[in-house]
Design an enzyme around this catalytic site. Structure first.
Site, PDB file in Angstrom:
ATOM      1  N   ASN A   9       0.859  -1.183   0.000  1.00 13.70           N
ATOM      2  CA  ASN A   9       0.000   0.000   0.000  1.00 13.70           C
ATOM      3  C   ASN A   9       0.898   1.236   0.000  1.00 13.70           C
ATOM      4  OD1 ASN A   9      -1.820   2.031   0.516  1.00 13.70           O
ATOM      5  ND2 ASN A   9      -2.400   1.294   2.563  1.00 13.70           N
ATOM      6  N   LYS A  11       0.113   4.250  -0.267  1.00 14.94           N
ATOM      7  CA  LYS A  11      -0.531   5.421   0.349  1.00 14.94           C
ATOM      8  C   LYS A  11      -0.299   6.671  -0.532  1.00 14.94           C
ATOM      9  CE  LYS A  11      -0.238   3.115   4.758  1.00 14.94           C
ATOM     10  NZ  LYS A  11      -0.126   3.198   6.201  1.00 14.94           N
ATOM     11  N   HIS A 100      -9.502   0.680   5.362  1.00 17.72           N
ATOM     12  CA  HIS A 100      -8.171   0.954   5.900  1.00 17.72           C
ATOM     13  C   HIS A 100      -8.278   1.917   7.087  1.00 17.72           C
ATOM     14  CE1 HIS A 100      -4.102   2.356   6.400  1.00 17.72           C
ATOM     15  NE2 HIS A 100      -3.748   1.206   5.854  1.00 17.72           N
ATOM     16  N   GLU A 102      -6.665   4.421   8.040  1.00 23.11           N
ATOM     17  CA  GLU A 102      -6.563   5.858   7.775  1.00 23.11           C
ATOM     18  C   GLU A 102      -7.884   6.398   7.212  1.00 23.11           C
ATOM     19  OE1 GLU A 102      -2.955   5.334   5.589  1.00 23.11           O
ATOM     20  OE2 GLU A 102      -2.041   4.775   7.497  1.00 23.11           O
ATOM     21  N   GLU A 172      -5.014  -5.221  10.979  1.00 22.35           N
ATOM     22  CA  GLU A 172      -3.973  -4.215  11.180  1.00 22.35           C
ATOM     23  C   GLU A 172      -4.288  -3.427  12.446  1.00 22.35           C
ATOM     24  OE1 GLU A 172      -2.180  -2.936   7.199  1.00 22.35           O
ATOM     25  OE2 GLU A 172      -4.153  -2.033   7.241  1.00 22.35           O
ATOM     26  N   GLY A 178       2.541   2.290  10.848  1.00 20.23           N
ATOM     27  CA  GLY A 178       3.450   3.418  10.647  1.00 20.23           C
ATOM     28  C   GLY A 178       4.162   3.868  11.909  1.00 20.23           C
ATOM     29  N   SER A 218       3.639  -2.018  10.457  1.00 18.36           N
ATOM     30  CA  SER A 218       5.096  -2.010  10.668  1.00 18.36           C
ATOM     31  C   SER A 218       5.765  -3.350  10.341  1.00 18.36           C
ATOM     32  CB  SER A 218       5.427  -1.569  12.097  1.00 18.36           C
ATOM     33  OG  SER A 218       4.976  -0.246  12.319  1.00 18.36           O
TER      34      SER A 218
HETATM   35  P1  PGA Z   1       2.882   0.302   7.700  1.00 16.99           P
HETATM   36  O1  PGA Z   1       1.386   0.434   7.117  1.00 16.99           O
HETATM   37  O2  PGA Z   1       3.463  -0.967   7.152  1.00 16.99           O
HETATM   38  O3  PGA Z   1       3.592   1.529   7.239  1.00 16.99           O
HETATM   39  O4  PGA Z   1       2.745   0.233   9.199  1.00 16.99           O
HETATM   40  C1  PGA Z   1       0.570  -0.702   6.966  1.00 16.99           C
HETATM   41  C2  PGA Z   1      -0.769  -0.308   6.371  1.00 16.99           C
HETATM   42  O5  PGA Z   1      -1.262   0.790   6.661  1.00 16.99           O
HETATM   43  O6  PGA Z   1      -1.376  -1.065   5.594  1.00 16.99           O
END
Ligand code: PGA
Length: 263
Positions: A9, A11, A100, A102, A172, A178, A218
């Site tokens: 992803n 983003k 997701h 976010e 997640e 992140g 992460s």
């Molecule tokens: P990240 O994001 O690996 O940067 O923690 C994972 C995600 O949001 O799918």
């Protein structure tokens, strides 16, 4: 058997040139090392670079699936700024993300909207990765399993058995996205087992045993193997570490090397 599935992803990162280069590096390595034999792979560029990435994957006859980070449930109409399933399919997209964290927590999407997006994508013949996961305060309050169950039941309302082969879940934990923190392999495995029992209560044990559940938050090359070898972790959804070809490929390799899971 559940074939592992790793998604990148991207983003809101990269530009057109960097998107092309990353897609090209991934396509070459996946073909050379035949990584797709043991792992399904998808990448999710920003909408505006989907065409650029599509052309690279097409020119390399790559098996990497092209994904979209979002979708709007209606097929067309007065929805300023939004993109529909027919438009995504027209651009070569075969898989979309819904729910997701976010979009849930930064943009404020409800379970109901996430369900409409999930159903619209599945009805249109797309694959879906439905993302779920608890926030830090929910984990601290012992609500992890309840939150996951609510998001699964709400997100999957109205999904029919015929569509399940195109469904993946991504667990997640929001506090791990992140942040550099991730769930221990044992905690992640525990959450995945509980999610699978919710899927079993919705669709039956056999169907639940075939649905892939990715872990996200992460994940990087250095911690991928211990996560990917857990019996109910079927790959990963990768954010930050998907922006560097070698780092992403090391996660794909860890998923591909994990023992087979499911029946
Ligand atoms: P990240 O994001 O690996 O940067 O923690 C994972 C995600 O949001 O799918």
């Amino acid at each position: 058997m559940r074939k592992p599935f790793v998604g990148g992803n991207w983003k809101m990162n990269l530009d057109a040139a960097a998107s092309r280069t990353l897609a090209d590096d991934l396509a070459r390595a996946v073909a050379t090392d035949r990584l797709d034999q043991a792992c399904d792979i998808a990448i999710f560029p920003p909408f505006v670079y989907i065409r650029h990435v599509h052309n690279v994957l097409r020119d390399r006859s790559s098996s990497i699936m092209l994904g979209a980070q979002d979708i709007w449930p209606d097929p067309s109409g007065a929805f300023t700024g939004e993109v529909s399933a027919p438009m995504l399919k027209d651009c070569g997209v075969s898989v979309v993300l819904t729910g997701h964290s976010e979009r849930r927590h930064v943009i404020g999407e409800s379970d109901e909207l996430i369900n409409r997006k999930t159903r619209a994508a599945l009805d249109a013949g797309l694959q879906v990765i439905l993302c779920i996961g608890e926030k830090l305060e929910e984990r601290a309050g012992g609500q992890t399993d309840q939150v996951n169950e609510r998001q699964l039941r709400a997100g999957l309302a109205g999904v029919i058995p015929d569509q399940l082969s195109r469904l993946t879940i991504a667990y997640e934990p929001v506090w791990a996205i992140g942040t550099g923190k991730n769930a221990t392999p044992a905690d992640a495995q525990d959450a995945h087992t509980k999610c699978r029992s919710v899927l079993a209560s919705l669709f039956g044990a056999d169907a639940a045993g075939r649905i892939r559940i990715q872990y996200g938050g992460s994940v990087k090359g250095s911690n991928a193997a211990e996560l990917m070898t857990q019996p109910d972790i079927d790959g990963g959804l990768i954010g930050g570490a998907s922006l560097k070809a070698e780092e992403f490929l090391s996660i794909v390799r860890a998923a591909a090397a994990a023992p087979s899971k499911g029946r």
